[in-house]
Design a protein around this motif. Sequence first.
Motif, PDB file in Angstrom:
ATOM      1  N   ALA A  15      32.136  51.192  -6.781  1.00  0.00           N
ATOM      2  CA  ALA A  15      32.475  50.135  -7.726  1.00  0.00           C
ATOM      3  C   ALA A  15      33.648  49.328  -7.172  1.00  0.00           C
ATOM      4  CB  ALA A  15      32.817  50.713  -9.095  1.00  0.00           C
ATOM      5  N   PRO A  16      33.341  48.371  -6.272  1.00  0.00           N
ATOM      6  CA  PRO A  16      34.417  47.528  -5.747  1.00  0.00           C
ATOM      7  C   PRO A  16      35.017  46.664  -6.857  1.00  0.00           C
ATOM      8  CG  PRO A  16      32.336  47.152  -4.575  1.00  0.00           C
ATOM      9  CD  PRO A  16      32.049  48.026  -5.734  1.00  0.00           C
ATOM     10  N   GLY A  17      36.335  46.671  -6.922  1.00  0.00           N
ATOM     11  CA  GLY A  17      37.014  45.892  -7.941  1.00  0.00           C
ATOM     12  C   GLY A  17      38.152  45.088  -7.348  1.00  0.00           C
ATOM     13  N   ARG A  18      38.344  43.872  -7.869  1.00  0.00           N
ATOM     14  CA  ARG A  18      39.433  43.006  -7.412  1.00  0.00           C
ATOM     15  C   ARG A  18      40.642  43.203  -8.313  1.00  0.00           C
ATOM     16  NH1 ARG A  18      39.939  39.758  -3.499  1.00  0.00           N
ATOM     17  NH2 ARG A  18      37.703  39.393  -3.353  1.00  0.00           N
ATOM     18  N   LEU A  19      41.791  43.422  -7.668  1.00  0.00           N
ATOM     19  CA  LEU A  19      43.038  43.583  -8.393  1.00  0.00           C
ATOM     20  C   LEU A  19      43.787  42.258  -8.458  1.00  0.00           C
ATOM     21  CD1 LEU A  19      44.286  46.976  -6.896  1.00  0.00           C
ATOM     22  CD2 LEU A  19      42.748  46.577  -8.832  1.00  0.00           C
ATOM     23  N   SER A  20      44.765  42.176  -9.334  1.00  0.00           N
ATOM     24  CA  SER A  20      45.504  40.916  -9.500  1.00  0.00           C
ATOM     25  C   SER A  20      46.302  40.535  -8.263  1.00  0.00           C
ATOM     26  CB  SER A  20      46.405  40.972 -10.731  1.00  0.00           C
ATOM     27  OG  SER A  20      47.343  42.006 -10.607  1.00  0.00           O
ATOM     28  N   ASP A  21      46.607  41.477  -7.368  1.00  0.00           N
ATOM     29  CA  ASP A  21      47.299  41.132  -6.119  1.00  0.00           C
ATOM     30  C   ASP A  21      46.328  40.655  -5.036  1.00  0.00           C
ATOM     31  OD1 ASP A  21      46.065  43.435  -5.156  1.00  0.00           O
ATOM     32  OD2 ASP A  21      47.926  44.520  -4.783  1.00  0.00           O
ATOM     33  N   GLY A  22      45.020  40.584  -5.373  1.00  0.00           N
ATOM     34  CA  GLY A  22      44.008  40.092  -4.439  1.00  0.00           C
ATOM     35  C   GLY A  22      43.303  41.179  -3.643  1.00  0.00           C
ATOM     36  N   SER A  23      43.799  42.398  -3.689  1.00  0.00           N
ATOM     37  CA  SER A  23      43.160  43.471  -2.928  1.00  0.00           C
ATOM     38  C   SER A  23      41.876  43.931  -3.616  1.00  0.00           C
ATOM     39  CB  SER A  23      44.124  44.641  -2.733  1.00  0.00           C
ATOM     40  OG  SER A  23      44.498  45.189  -3.978  1.00  0.00           O
ATOM     41  N   VAL A  24      41.024  44.600  -2.838  1.00  0.00           N
ATOM     42  CA  VAL A  24      39.767  45.135  -3.347  1.00  0.00           C
ATOM     43  C   VAL A  24      39.801  46.648  -3.167  1.00  0.00           C
ATOM     44  CG1 VAL A  24      37.256  45.149  -3.094  1.00  0.00           C
ATOM     45  CG2 VAL A  24      38.520  43.011  -2.816  1.00  0.00           C
ATOM     46  N   VAL A  25      39.494  47.378  -4.235  1.00  0.00           N
ATOM     47  CA  VAL A  25      39.523  48.839  -4.237  1.00  0.00           C
ATOM     48  C   VAL A  25      38.198  49.367  -4.778  1.00  0.00           C
ATOM     49  CG1 VAL A  25      42.035  48.922  -4.570  1.00  0.00           C
ATOM     50  CG2 VAL A  25      40.520  48.904  -6.561  1.00  0.00           C
ATOM     51  N   ASP A  26      37.974  50.656  -4.608  1.00  0.00           N
ATOM     52  CA  ASP A  26      36.795  51.301  -5.202  1.00  0.00           C
ATOM     53  C   ASP A  26      37.277  52.032  -6.451  1.00  0.00           C
ATOM     54  OD1 ASP A  26      34.544  52.705  -5.936  1.00  0.00           O
ATOM     55  OD2 ASP A  26      34.331  53.788  -4.037  1.00  0.00           O
ATOM     56  N   ILE A  27      37.004  51.465  -7.625  1.00  0.00           N
ATOM     57  CA  ILE A  27      37.499  52.082  -8.850  1.00  0.00           C
ATOM     58  C   ILE A  27      36.685  53.318  -9.231  1.00  0.00           C
ATOM     59  CG2 ILE A  27      38.424  49.903  -9.667  1.00  0.00           C
ATOM     60  CD1 ILE A  27      36.195  49.974 -11.842  1.00  0.00           C
ATOM     61  N   TRP A  28      35.479  53.448  -8.724  1.00  0.00           N
ATOM     62  CA  TRP A  28      34.669  54.643  -9.013  1.00  0.00           C
ATOM     63  C   TRP A  28      35.190  55.834  -8.210  1.00  0.00           C
ATOM     64  CZ3 TRP A  28      31.737  56.152 -12.774  1.00  0.00           C
ATOM     65  CH2 TRP A  28      30.894  57.243 -12.610  1.00  0.00           C
ATOM     66  N   GLY A  29      35.442  55.611  -6.930  1.00  0.00           N
ATOM     67  CA  GLY A  29      35.970  56.661  -6.072  1.00  0.00           C
ATOM     68  C   GLY A  29      37.475  56.803  -6.157  1.00  0.00           C
ATOM     69  N   LYS A  30      38.119  55.876  -6.870  1.00  0.00           N
ATOM     70  CA  LYS A  30      39.571  55.857  -7.031  1.00  0.00           C
ATOM     71  C   LYS A  30      40.280  55.820  -5.681  1.00  0.00           C
ATOM     72  CE  LYS A  30      39.421  58.304 -11.429  1.00  0.00           C
ATOM     73  NZ  LYS A  30      39.943  59.423 -12.229  1.00  0.00           N
ATOM     74  N   THR A  31      39.798  54.919  -4.808  1.00  0.00           N
ATOM     75  CA  THR A  31      40.403  54.777  -3.488  1.00  0.00           C
ATOM     76  C   THR A  31      40.755  53.323  -3.218  1.00  0.00           C
ATOM     77  OG1 THR A  31      38.280  54.419  -2.360  1.00  0.00           O
ATOM     78  CG2 THR A  31      39.032  56.707  -2.590  1.00  0.00           C
ATOM     79  N   ASP A  32      41.673  53.122  -2.295  1.00  0.00           N
ATOM     80  CA  ASP A  32      42.068  51.766  -1.912  1.00  0.00           C
ATOM     81  C   ASP A  32      41.134  51.174  -0.866  1.00  0.00           C
ATOM     82  OD1 ASP A  32      44.189  51.685  -3.684  1.00  0.00           O
ATOM     83  OD2 ASP A  32      45.635  52.424  -2.221  1.00  0.00           O
ATOM     84  N   VAL A  33      40.145  51.938  -0.430  1.00  0.00           N
ATOM     85  CA  VAL A  33      39.189  51.477   0.581  1.00  0.00           C
ATOM     86  C   VAL A  33      37.789  51.548  -0.006  1.00  0.00           C
ATOM     87  CG1 VAL A  33      38.226  51.930   2.859  1.00  0.00           C
ATOM     88  CG2 VAL A  33      40.657  52.317   2.440  1.00  0.00           C
TER      89      VAL A  33
END
Length: 117
Positions: A15-33
């Motif tokens: 579940a790639p998600g965009r954060l307010s700082d512009g980064s993209v994380v995997d919110i399903w795996g709870k990882t920054d990659v």
Amino acid sequence: NVFVGAEDYVTWEIAPGRLSDGSVVDIWGKTDVVSWDMPGAGAPCTSTSRPGRWRSFPYLAELSGEDGEVLWGYLCRQWDDENGVNDGSGLNKGRQLLRYNFFMLQADVLPNMGFSA
């Protein structure tokens, strides 16, 4: 092979998600990659990166209306809560989740325990 499930495919979720700082994380795996690769080291992997009750979550994806909003909104609230966005300090506002997409990926099991992914 008696040690392989009856399925002729394996599944995993991201579940790639965009954060307010512009980064993209995997919110399903709870990882920054975010990795689209099949998890595991060559072994069949039909499990999700989340245990227990989360295993059924992806299969509820077709819920719509208020039920769908509650289901998918929960992931947003959980991310923000676990990343200190709502702690009142304002220090972690860059980690606030703006939006995300949920993907359930699949790879075919090939002869000799190979995978199409």
